[in-house]
Enzyme design. Structure first.
Site, mmCIF file in Angstrom:
data_model
loop_
_atom_site.group_PDB
_atom_site.id
_atom_site.type_symbol
_atom_site.label_atom_id
_atom_site.label_comp_id
_atom_site.label_asym_id
_atom_site.label_seq_id
_atom_site.Cartn_x
_atom_site.Cartn_y
_atom_site.Cartn_z
ATOM 1 N N GLY A 1 9.560 -0.428 16.115
ATOM 2 C CA GLY A 1 8.361 -1.264 16.041
ATOM 3 C C GLY A 1 7.324 -0.930 17.104
ATOM 4 O O GLY A 1 6.193 -1.409 17.043
ATOM 5 N N HIS B 1 3.317 0.634 1.760
ATOM 6 C CA HIS B 1 3.514 -0.721 1.245
ATOM 7 C C HIS B 1 2.330 -1.620 1.567
ATOM 8 O O HIS B 1 2.446 -2.829 1.657
ATOM 9 C CB HIS B 1 4.837 -1.304 1.744
#
Lengths: 332, 332
Positions: free
Chosen positions: A304, A44
C-alpha cells in the site's frame, strides 16, 4: 493524457445518472471508481468503468438494489446483495462490519448475491483509515486450476488485509493467481514475457509466456499448491458464511455476477493497548524498511505504500489515461 | 520402525511428568505431540519432541504456566501466555475463541508471550470437528526476506484455515515460505533438489539447491512479493491484537520464545443456513475433485485430505519413526 480527479469523478457521476443510479448512489459509486484510478489501480477504475456500465445495462448489476439483512446473531450478520452495484454493497458491508466491531470488538458481515467489488483494497483503506483492522475476501468465477488439475475450477478469490498506519494505512490486496489476467494481457500487447512463471501452457508446463497462458486460461496459484488450497478455503467460507453462490455455481452464469463476500473488522480502540498500537506498527515498519536491498538504492516497500505516492502525484498532475478510453467515456 | 499411538503417547507423558508437567497437562501435551505424529506431521510431532523438552529444561517453556486474561470486550479477548507450553496455550485459546463464538457468532482471542504451537493445523482440526470455522496464525522469528531484501527480517508466520467437513474437516495449514526449512534440510540429506525454486543463494538468485538456501537462510515467500506482504501483515496483526512481541523483537532472543498468536472462530450453528452447510461444502468439494488431472490416475486432493488416510494407516500399523530417534526418546 491526464484527467483531474474531480473531472473524472464528475464524468462517472454523469454517466451513472444516465443509467438509473440515484444522485447519491451515482456520486458514491463514481467516487470509488475515480479513487481507484487516482490511487493507481487503473485496471479496476477508469479501465473497468465501461464494462461496469455494460453490466448495468445488461441487468447483471441493478443500480438501485440495496442490501437486505438475511439473518444475524451477535457480531455476525448475513446480507443479501440483491445484485446491487458491487462497490456500493461492499462499502455498505464494510461500514456494517465496523459498526458490529464497535459494539463487539470484532464484527463479521457476509454478503450473498452481490457483484464485483472492483478493487478490494478500497474497503481496507476505508476501514483502516478509521482505526479498524480489516480482513475481507470475495469469490470469483473460475480462472485458476487446482494443484495438479488440467482445467480451471477455482477462482482467484482476492483477499485484503488492512491496518491503520498514522493517518494512512497498510493494505495488502492480493489475488490467488500470481499475476492478474489484466497484467498478462498487457504484457502480451507489449510483446514481453512475465518476470516469473505465471501459468501453464497447453502441455501442462509452467510458462512465462503471456500468449500461452491466455490460450489455456490456467493462471498459476501463488505458492503453487498453497494458493490453490487457500482459494478453495476462501470460496467455501464466502459461500457458507453468506449463504451465497460458490465459484462453481457462479461459473454456470453467462457473465460473472452474484458473487459471495466476507468482511471482518476489528475496532482497535476497544483494545487495552490501543494507545501504543501506532508506535508498535511504526517500529515494525522501521525494522522492515531497514533491510539492505538486493538492488543498490532500491527501497523495501510495505503493501500500500505506493498508493500514497501515486495518489499525491495524480492529485497534482491528473490521472493518466489512454486518450481513446477517455474519449469513449466522454461519449457514454 | 513403527510405534503404536498409545505407546508413543505414554512415552511422551512419562517424559513430560519427569519435566515438571502436572499429570493433566502432561497427558494433554503428549496427546498433541502424538496426534501430530499419528496424522503425518512428524516434523512437529515425534521429531520435535526432544527440542520441546530441551526448551522446557532451559526455561523458555514453563510447564505449569497458564494463560491469564489481559483484557477483553465483547467478542475479542487478549491473553498473556506466560511462556507456557505453546500447544496447551493454543488449545486453550481455540476453546476460548469457540466459547466467544458460541456467545457472539464470531470470537477472537489473541495471545502474547506464548510459545511455538507446533502444528497449527491441530487447532483447526479441533475447532472444525466441533462445527466451527477456524482462522488462526502465529508469528515466528526471522527466517524470510522482504521482497527485494538481502536479509531475512520477516517470519514465515504459519496460518490456518479450517471448516467442518462431515465428521472430519478441511484444514489448510501453510507457512509463508514455499518450503519449510525442515523439508529443505531433508532434501539436502538425500542429495536432492527442490521441485521449484525455494530460496535465494548468496548471489541473490533464486535457487532449487537446498545447500545454497541453508547457507543464506533466505527462504522464498509464497507468491514472491505477495507472501512477503502477507507475512508482514500477519506479524503486525498478531503483535497489536495480542499486545505481544513482533518478529523483530522475538528475534533478539537467544532462541525463539514468547511469540504472538491470533485465534478466530465462527460458530456455524448460529447461521440461518446451518442445515444446508454440509451439503454446500460437499458440492464444492465434489466439483473440485472432478477436475481432470495432469497426471493420469492422479487425484485432486483438498487440504487436509491426506491427514485422514495417514491417521488410519498409522492407527493400524503404528507411527513410523527412525529407530535412533525413538531410542533417544526412550532414554529421556
Amino acid at each position: 493524457m491526464r484527467i483531474p480527479y474531480a473531472e473524472m469523478r464528475a464524468e462517472f457521476t454523469r454517466i451513472l445518472l444516465k443509467n438509473n443510479f440515484s444522485e447519491e448512489r451515482a456520486e458514491n459509486c463514481a467516487e470509488i471508481f475515480a479513487t481507484n484510478s487516482l490511487e493507481g489501480i487503473y485496471s479496476h477504475g477508469v479501465y473497468r468503468f465501461s464494462r461496469f456500465v455494460d453490466y448495468v445495462r445488461k441487468g447483471f448489476v441493478i443500480p438501485d438494489a440495496e442490501p437486505e439483512k438475511h439473518s444475524g446473531v451477535g457480531a455476525i450478520e448475513q446480507w443479501n446483495g440483491n445484485l446491487g452495484p458491487g462497490p456500493l454493497n461492499a462499502e455498505f458491508c464494510t461500514r456494517q462490519a465496523m459498526k458490529l466491531a464497535s459494539d463487539n470488538g470484532i464484527g463479521c458481515v457476509a454478503i450473498a448475491n452481490t457483484n464485483h467489488w472492483m478493487r478490494g483494497g478500497t474497503y481496507g483503506w476505508q476501514a483502516a483509515r478509521k482505526g479498524y483492522v480489516f480482513i475481507g475476501w470475495t469469490n470469483t468465477e473460475r480462472n485458476m486450476p487446482a494443484w495438479g488439475a488440467k482445467e480451471s475450477r477455482l477462482g482467484n478469490n482476492p483477499m485484503v488485509f488492512a491496518v491503520p498506519f498514522g493517518t494512512e494505512a497498510i493494505v495488502l490486496d492480493f489475488a490467488m493467481t500470481q499475476f492478474s489476467y489484466g497484467k498478462i494481457e498487457a504484457l502480451k500487447t507489449e510483446g514481453k514475457e512475465l518476470p516469473f512463471a505465471g501459468g501453464f501452457n497447453k502441455n501442462n508446463e509452467l510458462t512465462n509466456r503471456p500468449d500461452e497462458i491466455l490460450e489455456t486460461m490456467r493462471g498459476l496459484p501463488i505458492g503453487y499448491w498453497k494458493g490453490a488450497g487457500l482459494s478453495l478455503l476462501l470460496d467455501i467460507l464466502a459461500t457458507i458464511l453468506s449463504a451465497g453462490l460458490s465459484t462453481s455455481e457462479l461459473s454456470k452464469r453467462e457473465k460473472e455476477h452474484g458473487v459471495s463476500q466476507v468482511f471482518i473488522a476489528i475496532d482497535l480502540k476497544k483494545l487495552k493497548n490501543y494507545p501504543s498500537i501506532e508506535s508498535t506498527i511504526s517500529a515494525i515498519i522501521d525494522d522492515f524498511k531497514a533491510s539492505s536491498t538486493i538492488t543498490d538504492g532500491a527501497q523495501i516497500r510495505y503493501p500500500g505504500e505506493r498508493v500514497i505516492t501515486t495518489r499525491n502525484e495524480n492529485l497534482k498532475h491528473g490521472i493518466p489515461v489512454e486518450k481513446l478510453t477517455w474519449e469513449m467515456i466522454q461519449q457514454m
